[in-house]
Design a protein around this motif. Sequence first.
Motif, PDB file in Angstrom:
ATOM      1  N   GLY A 125       0.846  -1.200   0.000  1.00 39.19           N
ATOM      2  CA  GLY A 125       0.000   0.000   0.000  1.00 39.19           C
ATOM      3  C   GLY A 125       0.878   1.245   0.000  1.00 39.19           C
ATOM      4  N   GLN A 126       0.618   2.148   0.951  1.00 40.41           N
ATOM      5  CA  GLN A 126       1.441   3.354   1.069  1.00 40.41           C
ATOM      6  C   GLN A 126       2.390   3.268   2.259  1.00 40.41           C
ATOM      7  OE1 GLN A 126      -0.839   6.968   0.811  1.00 40.41           O
ATOM      8  NE2 GLN A 126      -2.051   6.230  -0.924  1.00 40.41           N
ATOM      9  N   ALA A 127       2.670   2.017   2.679  1.00 39.78           N
ATOM     10  CA  ALA A 127       3.654   1.752   3.739  1.00 39.78           C
ATOM     11  C   ALA A 127       3.333   2.522   5.008  1.00 39.78           C
ATOM     12  CB  ALA A 127       5.062   2.088   3.249  1.00 39.78           C
ATOM     13  N   THR A 128       2.117   2.293   5.521  1.00 44.74           N
ATOM     14  CA  THR A 128       1.694   3.033   6.719  1.00 44.74           C
ATOM     15  C   THR A 128       1.984   2.284   8.016  1.00 44.74           C
ATOM     16  OG1 THR A 128      -0.510   2.082   6.464  1.00 44.74           O
ATOM     17  CG2 THR A 128      -0.129   4.247   5.465  1.00 44.74           C
ATOM     18  N   THR A 129       2.337   0.995   7.927  1.00 38.46           N
ATOM     19  CA  THR A 129       2.637   0.233   9.145  1.00 38.46           C
ATOM     20  C   THR A 129       4.131  -0.041   9.209  1.00 38.46           C
ATOM     21  OG1 THR A 129       2.399  -1.941   8.090  1.00 38.46           O
ATOM     22  CG2 THR A 129       0.388  -0.890   8.951  1.00 38.46           C
ATOM     23  N   LEU A 130       4.606  -0.279  10.420  1.00 37.86           N
ATOM     24  CA  LEU A 130       6.030  -0.535  10.609  1.00 37.86           C
ATOM     25  C   LEU A 130       6.449  -1.796   9.868  1.00 37.86           C
ATOM     26  CD1 LEU A 130       8.661   0.278  11.983  1.00 37.86           C
ATOM     27  CD2 LEU A 130       7.948  -1.067  13.990  1.00 37.86           C
ATOM     28  N   GLU A 131       5.581  -2.814   9.897  1.00 35.99           N
ATOM     29  CA  GLU A 131       5.906  -4.079   9.232  1.00 35.99           C
ATOM     30  C   GLU A 131       6.061  -3.878   7.724  1.00 35.99           C
ATOM     31  OE1 GLU A 131       4.009  -8.579   8.666  1.00 35.99           O
ATOM     32  OE2 GLU A 131       3.094  -7.146  10.064  1.00 35.99           O
ATOM     33  N   SER A 132       5.116  -3.146   7.117  1.00 36.97           N
ATOM     34  CA  SER A 132       5.200  -2.923   5.668  1.00 36.97           C
ATOM     35  C   SER A 132       6.413  -2.066   5.305  1.00 36.97           C
ATOM     36  CB  SER A 132       3.913  -2.275   5.158  1.00 36.97           C
ATOM     37  OG  SER A 132       3.734  -0.982   5.711  1.00 36.97           O
ATOM     38  N   LYS A 160       9.295  -1.993   6.869  1.00 39.95           N
ATOM     39  CA  LYS A 160      10.482  -2.849   6.923  1.00 39.95           C
ATOM     40  C   LYS A 160      10.582  -3.722   5.683  1.00 39.95           C
ATOM     41  CE  LYS A 160      10.904  -3.158  11.970  1.00 39.95           C
ATOM     42  NZ  LYS A 160      10.827  -4.068  13.157  1.00 39.95           N
ATOM     43  N   ASP A 161       9.432  -4.246   5.251  1.00 40.06           N
ATOM     44  CA  ASP A 161       9.437  -5.133   4.086  1.00 40.06           C
ATOM     45  C   ASP A 161       9.809  -4.362   2.813  1.00 40.06           C
ATOM     46  OD1 ASP A 161       9.026  -7.796   3.086  1.00 40.06           O
ATOM     47  OD2 ASP A 161       7.257  -6.997   2.046  1.00 40.06           O
ATOM     48  N   VAL A 162       9.311  -3.123   2.701  1.00 37.79           N
ATOM     49  CA  VAL A 162       9.671  -2.300   1.534  1.00 37.79           C
ATOM     50  C   VAL A 162      11.177  -2.073   1.504  1.00 37.79           C
ATOM     51  CG1 VAL A 162       9.456  -0.034   0.449  1.00 37.79           C
ATOM     52  CG2 VAL A 162       7.432  -1.134   1.390  1.00 37.79           C
ATOM     53  N   CYS A 163      11.725  -1.674   2.641  1.00 39.66           N
ATOM     54  CA  CYS A 163      13.162  -1.399   2.706  1.00 39.66           C
ATOM     55  C   CYS A 163      13.987  -2.642   2.356  1.00 39.66           C
ATOM     56  CB  CYS A 163      13.542  -0.896   4.100  1.00 39.66           C
ATOM     57  SG  CYS A 163      12.861   0.736   4.485  1.00 39.66           S
ATOM     58  N   LEU A 164      13.499  -3.783   2.766  1.00 41.10           N
ATOM     59  CA  LEU A 164      14.215  -5.022   2.484  1.00 41.10           C
ATOM     60  C   LEU A 164      14.273  -5.310   0.980  1.00 41.10           C
ATOM     61  CD1 LEU A 164      15.519  -7.600   3.719  1.00 41.10           C
ATOM     62  CD2 LEU A 164      13.215  -8.639   3.683  1.00 41.10           C
ATOM     63  N   HIS A 165      13.237  -4.922   0.258  1.00 42.38           N
ATOM     64  CA  HIS A 165      13.130  -5.281  -1.156  1.00 42.38           C
ATOM     65  C   HIS A 165      13.515  -4.138  -2.116  1.00 42.38           C
ATOM     66  CE1 HIS A 165      10.614  -8.474   0.625  1.00 42.38           C
ATOM     67  NE2 HIS A 165      10.923  -9.186  -0.465  1.00 42.38           N
ATOM     68  N   LEU A 166      13.856  -2.969  -1.597  1.00 46.90           N
ATOM     69  CA  LEU A 166      14.093  -1.817  -2.470  1.00 46.90           C
ATOM     70  C   LEU A 166      15.177  -2.044  -3.535  1.00 46.90           C
ATOM     71  CD1 LEU A 166      13.704   1.261  -0.076  1.00 46.90           C
ATOM     72  CD2 LEU A 166      12.288   0.649  -2.059  1.00 46.90           C
ATOM     73  N   PRO A 167      16.338  -2.629  -3.207  1.00 52.32           N
ATOM     74  CA  PRO A 167      17.353  -2.818  -4.264  1.00 52.32           C
ATOM     75  C   PRO A 167      16.851  -3.715  -5.402  1.00 52.32           C
ATOM     76  CG  PRO A 167      18.330  -3.040  -2.085  1.00 52.32           C
ATOM     77  CD  PRO A 167      16.853  -3.013  -1.879  1.00 52.32           C
ATOM     78  N   GLN A 168      16.148  -4.831  -5.042  1.00 47.30           N
ATOM     79  CA  GLN A 168      15.640  -5.722  -6.080  1.00 47.30           C
ATOM     80  C   GLN A 168      14.523  -5.052  -6.897  1.00 47.30           C
ATOM     81  OE1 GLN A 168      16.063  -6.346  -2.798  1.00 47.30           O
ATOM     82  NE2 GLN A 168      16.142  -8.586  -2.393  1.00 47.30           N
ATOM     83  N   LEU A 169      13.705  -4.248  -6.194  1.00 48.87           N
ATOM     84  CA  LEU A 169      12.626  -3.553  -6.897  1.00 48.87           C
ATOM     85  C   LEU A 169      13.212  -2.553  -7.904  1.00 48.87           C
ATOM     86  CD1 LEU A 169       9.670  -2.751  -7.357  1.00 48.87           C
ATOM     87  CD2 LEU A 169       9.892  -1.150  -5.427  1.00 48.87           C
ATOM     88  N   GLN A 170      14.231  -1.835  -7.490  1.00 43.15           N
ATOM     89  CA  GLN A 170      14.828  -0.859  -8.407  1.00 43.15           C
ATOM     90  C   GLN A 170      15.394  -1.553  -9.639  1.00 43.15           C
ATOM     91  OE1 GLN A 170      17.090   2.922  -7.360  1.00 43.15           O
ATOM     92  NE2 GLN A 170      18.772   1.523  -7.770  1.00 43.15           N
ATOM     93  N   GLU A 171      16.006  -2.700  -9.452  1.00 44.44           N
ATOM     94  CA  GLU A 171      16.546  -3.448 -10.592  1.00 44.44           C
ATOM     95  C   GLU A 171      15.410  -3.926 -11.503  1.00 44.44           C
ATOM     96  OE1 GLU A 171      19.042  -5.261 -13.274  1.00 44.44           O
ATOM     97  OE2 GLU A 171      19.423  -3.737 -11.728  1.00 44.44           O
ATOM     98  N   PHE A 172      14.303  -4.371 -10.893  1.00 46.98           N
ATOM     99  CA  PHE A 172      13.150  -4.787 -11.682  1.00 46.98           C
ATOM    100  C   PHE A 172      12.616  -3.618 -12.523  1.00 46.98           C
ATOM    101  CE2 PHE A 172       8.488  -4.471 -11.737  1.00 46.98           C
ATOM    102  CZ  PHE A 172       8.201  -5.470 -12.646  1.00 46.98           C
ATOM    103  N   LEU A 173      12.478  -2.446 -11.895  1.00 46.41           N
ATOM    104  CA  LEU A 173      11.962  -1.275 -12.610  1.00 46.41           C
ATOM    105  C   LEU A 173      12.898  -0.881 -13.757  1.00 46.41           C
ATOM    106  CD1 LEU A 173      10.667   0.923  -9.635  1.00 46.41           C
ATOM    107  CD2 LEU A 173       9.296  -0.302 -11.343  1.00 46.41           C
ATOM    108  N   ARG A 174      14.190  -1.001 -13.518  1.00 45.59           N
ATOM    109  CA  ARG A 174      15.150  -0.678 -14.574  1.00 45.59           C
ATOM    110  C   ARG A 174      14.993  -1.627 -15.762  1.00 45.59           C
ATOM    111  NH1 ARG A 174      19.567  -2.180 -16.746  1.00 45.59           N
ATOM    112  NH2 ARG A 174      19.691  -4.038 -15.430  1.00 45.59           N
ATOM    113  N   GLN A 175      14.848  -2.927 -15.465  1.00 50.20           N
ATOM    114  CA  GLN A 175      14.657  -3.921 -16.538  1.00 50.20           C
ATOM    115  C   GLN A 175      13.327  -3.693 -17.270  1.00 50.20           C
ATOM    116  OE1 GLN A 175      15.024  -7.846 -14.874  1.00 50.20           O
ATOM    117  NE2 GLN A 175      17.139  -7.537 -14.196  1.00 50.20           N
ATOM    118  N   LEU A 176      12.293  -3.321 -16.484  1.00 52.74           N
ATOM    119  CA  LEU A 176      10.989  -3.056 -17.090  1.00 52.74           C
ATOM    120  C   LEU A 176      11.091  -1.886 -18.075  1.00 52.74           C
ATOM    121  CD1 LEU A 176       7.909  -3.577 -17.225  1.00 52.74           C
ATOM    122  CD2 LEU A 176       7.676  -1.967 -15.296  1.00 52.74           C
TER     123      LEU A 176
END
Length: 602
Positions: free
Chosen positions: A35-42, A44-60
């Motif tokens: 969502g819009q990352a309003t909870t602490l759990e979400s 943390k999960d966003v931060c964990l996946h940010l490098p892989q997400l950026q690579e995905f967006l670049r490939q896209l």
Amino acid sequence: MARRGAAGADCRMAQDTTVPKLNFEYWLDKAIEWGQATTLESQKDVCLHLPQLQEFLRQLYETIKHLQGPTVAIQQFPLIGQLLGRLCWNPFVIGYDESQKTLMWCLCCLYSSEPQNAVELKANSWIRSLLCHLLSSSKWESNEAETSTFISALGYTSADYYCHLVKNMVVSLVTELRENQCNGLNIQESISASRVNAISIFCVPLITLPDLTPLLETLLLYHGGSSKEILSSEFLEAVNEAFLKKKISLPESAVFSLWLRHLPSLEKATLHLLDQLFSIQLNSLEEVARVIKDSLLPQAASHPAIFRIVNEIFKNALVETDGTPEVITIIQVFIQLFLQAYQNGNKQYKFPLKAYFPYHHQPLVRSLVRHPFELPTTYWSQHVKRISDILKAIVEDTNVSSLTDLFEIWFLVACFGEWLDIAAEQLLKAAVEPDPVLWLLAFYYCPKNENQQRTQTMVEAQAVYNHLMTLFSCRDLSLKDLEAAVHRVTGVEQCCNQQLTTHLLTNFLLFSSGGHKIAQECIYHTTTEISKLLGSPGMYGKRYLRQKLFLTYSVITEITDTSKEVYNLLIRTAYRFNHSGEENQRTVKLMNELLQKFTLKV
């Protein structure tokens, strides 16, 4: 959810045959989960996946930028809009490294520069709103509570965060555009025209944002391989409007490029300048020159295409105002400033004069553009005679038959009116052969020779000149002496051209010893005596009134129109004196006094 699953299956099938490395559905599921990352759990999960997400967006981005337009991209990835839309509203995603820039480039790939149906129009509107959101802090302020945790963790206030975000985004876009410009021959890596068009559109609501200026400059100077204009007209109009209202500041090169690639903006800038000059009282030509120079139009006119368009607009303004002295004076100052910019420009890239005046007799053009201060004052009379001789040969040529041809020649001479003012001075100040100079002035004030009008003007001007010269050395001169001298030559019924007579009389007052003594009395008549005569003809009758009016007018003015003629002649002469350093300080002092009286009374 079932609908998303079905669409996801379609998306998976498309990926299996084209881009198997892109785990599209995985990241869409993640975007929905975060969502819009309003909870602490979400968060943390966003931060964990940010490098892989950026690579995905670049490939896209690398994948969809090579597809044949947004329609094919959507066929390939049916849920791409949902994915990008969700990620654009996640502050942790857009705040990470270059993710924001990559999201913007992906959105630009989906933008239709020429939408063909209602769906594409609606998609474009949605993309524009997302692009604006990515750079506009105002749209995030309402979500301050949701993003404050992330921003404060970075050690920023919200204002600083958004400021840095915008700056970084602009730097990334500028770098990419400039690199693409340098590698323009590399077809595979070049940015498509539609994507550049999309970038220009999303800039429109943010034009006045100071941090956006480098991107505006880069876009204005950007030229892709397309023969058509790639920047949106809305963008070009918005930039021009903001520049004219001084809401933004741009380098000269960017402004010149704007006017070269968008004719309506150049026309609007020229008309805006005229409106500015008409709205202020012209107390001095220094003020006029400052306003014109600040507009950047004289500097931009170093490009022949811009010069010819601006010159044409000025010409139309002159016709529409029936040759008002103010417009002529404005045009002459503009031409002087243009010539300064032209002469001070890079000689290696300088255009020949013929590029600016392609349809005119070039020897005449070369003579007119010669600045008076480039020549010794002792040579002025000879140069004026040369201009007159060339002009007379052209005008009396049988090929110059139409009024249009004659007007074009006259307008060219009017643009360089400084030589006309010098010609009238030389008649009185120097030992000069009068006939060529008088013919030049007669042509300017009476270009058409129907019913021998110009010939009659020449005869009358010669007679006025001869009588003035008999009085030139007279130190004890009265206003009545001057009135009588002129009245013996001509009357109100016969005078062909009162403007030429006024020009000669004004110069007589400025440069003759006796004229100095009665000049201020003439100004008094200019502003008071004529009004009295018009207001109370009394027992003298209309014929006497007309004669008396002309006697007073012959000294200097005929109410408003002639007052404007005299005033504009005075400020033009004062402007030239200020730049040339007139030796006769008595004349300079008189000039300033007359201008002060005119300013107070007119």
